[in-house]
Scaffold this active site. Structure first.
Site, mmCIF file in Angstrom:
data_model
loop_
_atom_site.group_PDB
_atom_site.id
_atom_site.type_symbol
_atom_site.label_atom_id
_atom_site.label_comp_id
_atom_site.label_asym_id
_atom_site.label_seq_id
_atom_site.Cartn_x
_atom_site.Cartn_y
_atom_site.Cartn_z
ATOM 1 N N ILE A 194 0.843 -1.205 0.000
ATOM 2 C CA ILE A 194 0.000 0.000 0.000
ATOM 3 C C ILE A 194 0.877 1.254 0.000
ATOM 4 O O ILE A 194 0.580 2.241 -0.678
ATOM 5 C CB ILE A 194 -0.963 -0.005 1.209
ATOM 6 C CG1 ILE A 194 -1.928 -1.197 1.126
ATOM 7 C CG2 ILE A 194 -1.753 1.306 1.278
ATOM 8 C CD1 ILE A 194 -2.793 -1.406 2.377
ATOM 9 N N LYS B 204 -4.461 -0.652 15.962
ATOM 10 C CA LYS B 204 -5.200 0.006 14.874
ATOM 11 C C LYS B 204 -6.378 0.809 15.431
ATOM 12 O O LYS B 204 -6.738 1.855 14.886
ATOM 13 C CB LYS B 204 -5.665 -1.038 13.855
ATOM 14 C CG LYS B 204 -4.511 -1.717 13.110
ATOM 15 C CD LYS B 204 -3.693 -0.737 12.298
ATOM 16 C CE LYS B 204 -2.606 -1.387 11.455
ATOM 17 N NZ LYS B 204 -1.813 -0.400 10.694
ATOM 18 N N ASP C 196 14.279 2.829 11.064
ATOM 19 C CA ASP C 196 13.356 2.054 11.897
ATOM 20 C C ASP C 196 12.449 3.039 12.636
ATOM 21 O O ASP C 196 12.889 3.685 13.591
ATOM 22 C CB ASP C 196 14.162 1.208 12.891
ATOM 23 C CG ASP C 196 13.269 0.378 13.800
ATOM 24 O OD1 ASP C 196 12.031 0.548 13.760
ATOM 25 O OD2 ASP C 196 13.816 -0.444 14.561
ATOM 26 N N SER D 53 -4.950 2.816 9.352
ATOM 27 C CA SER D 53 -5.378 1.899 10.406
ATOM 28 C C SER D 53 -5.771 0.580 9.736
ATOM 29 O O SER D 53 -5.049 0.078 8.875
ATOM 30 C CB SER D 53 -6.532 2.563 11.178
ATOM 31 O OG SER D 53 -7.140 1.677 12.066
ATOM 32 N N TYR E 44 -2.464 -6.410 17.252
ATOM 33 C CA TYR E 44 -2.525 -5.588 16.029
ATOM 34 C C TYR E 44 -3.803 -4.755 16.030
ATOM 35 O O TYR E 44 -3.780 -3.546 15.795
ATOM 36 C CB TYR E 44 -2.475 -6.524 14.821
ATOM 37 C CG TYR E 44 -2.664 -5.888 13.459
ATOM 38 C CD1 TYR E 44 -1.557 -5.436 12.728
ATOM 39 C CD2 TYR E 44 -3.931 -5.789 12.875
ATOM 40 C CE1 TYR E 44 -1.733 -4.886 11.461
ATOM 41 C CE2 TYR E 44 -4.102 -5.239 11.620
ATOM 42 C CZ TYR E 44 -2.997 -4.789 10.903
ATOM 43 O OH TYR E 44 -3.187 -4.248 9.651
ATOM 44 N N THR F 87 -1.236 -7.488 -1.154
ATOM 45 C CA THR F 87 0.098 -6.873 -1.129
ATOM 46 C C THR F 87 1.138 -7.984 -1.045
ATOM 47 O O THR F 87 0.799 -9.136 -0.718
ATOM 48 C CB THR F 87 0.243 -5.938 0.096
ATOM 49 O OG1 THR F 87 0.109 -6.720 1.292
ATOM 50 C CG2 THR F 87 -0.802 -4.835 0.090
HETATM 51 N N1 LIG Z 1 -2.661 -5.523 3.306
HETATM 52 C C1 LIG Z 1 -3.764 -5.550 4.025
HETATM 53 O O1 LIG Z 1 -4.627 -6.417 3.841
HETATM 54 C C2 LIG Z 1 -4.003 -4.500 5.076
HETATM 55 C C3 LIG Z 1 -5.289 -4.412 5.667
HETATM 56 C C4 LIG Z 1 -5.517 -3.449 6.633
HETATM 57 C C5 LIG Z 1 -4.489 -2.594 7.017
HETATM 58 N N2 LIG Z 1 -3.255 -2.703 6.436
HETATM 59 C C6 LIG Z 1 -2.215 -1.793 6.884
HETATM 60 O O2 LIG Z 1 -1.668 -1.112 5.785
HETATM 61 C C7 LIG Z 1 -0.274 -0.883 6.002
HETATM 62 C C8 LIG Z 1 0.535 -1.445 4.849
HETATM 63 O O3 LIG Z 1 0.321 -2.828 4.739
HETATM 64 P P1 LIG Z 1 0.848 -3.678 3.465
HETATM 65 O O4 LIG Z 1 0.088 -4.951 3.477
HETATM 66 O O5 LIG Z 1 0.871 -2.809 2.288
HETATM 67 O O6 LIG Z 1 2.353 -4.039 3.635
HETATM 68 P P2 LIG Z 1 3.300 -4.430 4.774
HETATM 69 O O7 LIG Z 1 2.591 -4.731 6.016
HETATM 70 O O8 LIG Z 1 4.252 -5.392 4.286
HETATM 71 O O9 LIG Z 1 3.988 -2.994 4.776
HETATM 72 C C9 LIG Z 1 4.436 -2.404 5.864
HETATM 73 C C10 LIG Z 1 5.776 -1.784 5.534
HETATM 74 O O10 LIG Z 1 6.226 -1.220 6.749
HETATM 75 C C11 LIG Z 1 7.588 -1.511 6.881
HETATM 76 N N3 LIG Z 1 7.978 -1.503 8.282
HETATM 77 C C12 LIG Z 1 7.667 -2.430 9.227
HETATM 78 N N4 LIG Z 1 8.244 -2.113 10.388
HETATM 79 C C13 LIG Z 1 8.927 -0.963 10.175
HETATM 80 C C14 LIG Z 1 9.737 -0.155 10.992
HETATM 81 N N5 LIG Z 1 9.964 -0.463 12.280
HETATM 82 N N6 LIG Z 1 10.285 0.967 10.453
HETATM 83 C C15 LIG Z 1 10.079 1.282 9.157
HETATM 84 N N7 LIG Z 1 9.328 0.537 8.329
HETATM 85 C C16 LIG Z 1 8.762 -0.579 8.837
HETATM 86 C C17 LIG Z 1 7.768 -2.878 6.262
HETATM 87 O O11 LIG Z 1 9.138 -3.118 5.907
HETATM 88 C C18 LIG Z 1 6.840 -2.808 5.078
HETATM 89 O O12 LIG Z 1 7.505 -2.355 3.910
HETATM 90 C C19 LIG Z 1 0.063 -1.487 7.354
HETATM 91 O O13 LIG Z 1 -0.026 -0.502 8.367
HETATM 92 C C20 LIG Z 1 -1.038 -2.515 7.538
HETATM 93 O O14 LIG Z 1 -1.284 -2.769 8.896
HETATM 94 C C21 LIG Z 1 -2.993 -3.635 5.472
#
Ligand SMILES: NC(=O)c1ccc[n+]([C@@H]2O[C@H](COP(=O)([O-])OP(=O)(O)OC[C@H]3O[C@@H](n4cnc5c(N)ncnc54)[C@H](O)[C@@H]3O)[C@@H](O)[C@H]2O)c1
Length: 256
Positions: free
Chosen positions: A18, A161, A65, A143, A157, A192
């Site tokens: 995302i 959120k 981080d 969130s 988690y 993703t």
């Molecule tokens: N994909 C889904 O179905 C979904 C649904 C609801 C919410 N979300 C939220 O959307 C966001 C993105 O999710 P996604 O599925 O695209 O990918 P993801 O969860 O893989 O992406 C998260 C990114 O955050 C980075 N990250 C993690 N810890 C970190 C840190 N300490 N410092 C810096 N970067 C860090 C990871 O390396 C990763 O690239 C997240 O907050 C997730 O909770 C995703």
């Protein structure tokens, strides 16, 4: 004119599905984008992909981080030094944990709170002086539908959120006099690389996910990352100038 023409945006978690989709869309709409992620190589790949897709895209890579409090000030300083301003903060970095609450350990609580919740607070705090100066500053906090739709097995988690929604509303009230809008987006199931990797570990393919019928949302399917990026773009843009303290559900009508 692009919808974010002349703006500078900071996106955490920019190497993820995302985050990278949002960054690309922001660049397509004229923003200069600082991408922050823990995973340096994935960050480099995401930035290179965007530069390849969007002619003239201005992308600043910051490997950091966000779970470390001092990183927030450093990240904002690097954005201001590299891109000269900051108009939009998208807090999006996230991690998951699969312990039932009855078994949740202090260590996992601390880690997930640091990344999913406290990083949003610290980055907002450090970005606010620049966002106020922008005169049209916006924060979009990512969130999840599970902030409000409970389920079994990912309580830590889901708590983080839900906390993001509370933080979003309070910050919107506090910053309204400074003309900084603060909103949240709650994605549902979004296809993703994270989910593709998990599916592959379970012997399934990306195509299996794309074609399966999802029972718990009205669209009966997974979202594409870009379908989540568009509402984030709208909230970040001046088109949403009267929208603050809001939560936008981007979950296909999820009913767990
Ligand atoms: N994909 C889904 O179905 C979904 C649904 C609801 C919410 N979300 C939220 O959307 C966001 C993105 O999710 P996604 O599925 O695209 O990918 P993801 O969860 O893989 O992406 C998260 C990114 O955050 C980075 N990250 C993690 N810890 C970190 C840190 N300490 N410092 C810096 N970067 C860090 C990871 O390396 C990763 O690239 C997240 O907050 C997730 O909770 C995703």
């Amino acid at each position: 004119m692009g919808r974010l023409e002349g703006k500078v945006a900071l996106i955490t978690g920019g190497a993820g599905g995302i985050g990278a989709a949002t960054a690309q869309l922001f660049c397509e709409e004229g923003a200069a984008v600082a991408l922050v992620d823990l995973e340096g190589p994935a960050l480099g790949e995401a930035a290179a992909r965007i530069r390849g897709q969007v002619a003239g895209a201005q992308v600043l890579e910051i490997a950091a981080d966000v779970g470390n409090e001092p990183a927030a000030a450093d990240i904002v300083a690097r954005v201001l030094a590299g891109l000269g301003a900051l108009d939009v903060l998208v807090n999006l970095a996230g991690i998951r944990s699969y312990e039932p609450l009855a078994e949740a350990k202090a260590q996992t609580w601390q880690k997930i709170l640091a990344v999913n919740l406290l990083s949003y607070a610290y980055l907002a705090r450090e970005a606010l002086p620049a966002l106020r100066q922008s005169g049209r500053g916006a924060i979009v906090n990512v969130s999840s539908t599970h902030a409000v739709n409970p389920r079994v097995g990912m309580g830590q988690y889901d708590v983080t959120k839900a906390g993001i929604l509370s933080m979003t509303r309070t910050l919107a009230f506090e910053e309204a006099p400074n003309r900084v809008r603060v909103n949240a987006v709650c994605p549902g199931l979004t296809l993703t690389p994270f989910h593709v990797r998990r599916a592959m570990q379970a012997g399934r393919t990306e195509n299996d996910l794309r074609t399966e019928q999802v029972d718990h949302n009205l669209q009966r399917r997974w979202a594409d990352a870009r379908e989540v990026a568009f509402p984030i773009l709208w909230l970040a843009s001046d088109e949403a100038s009267f929208v603050t303290a809001s939560t936008v559900m981007v979950d296909g009508g999820t009913r767990v």
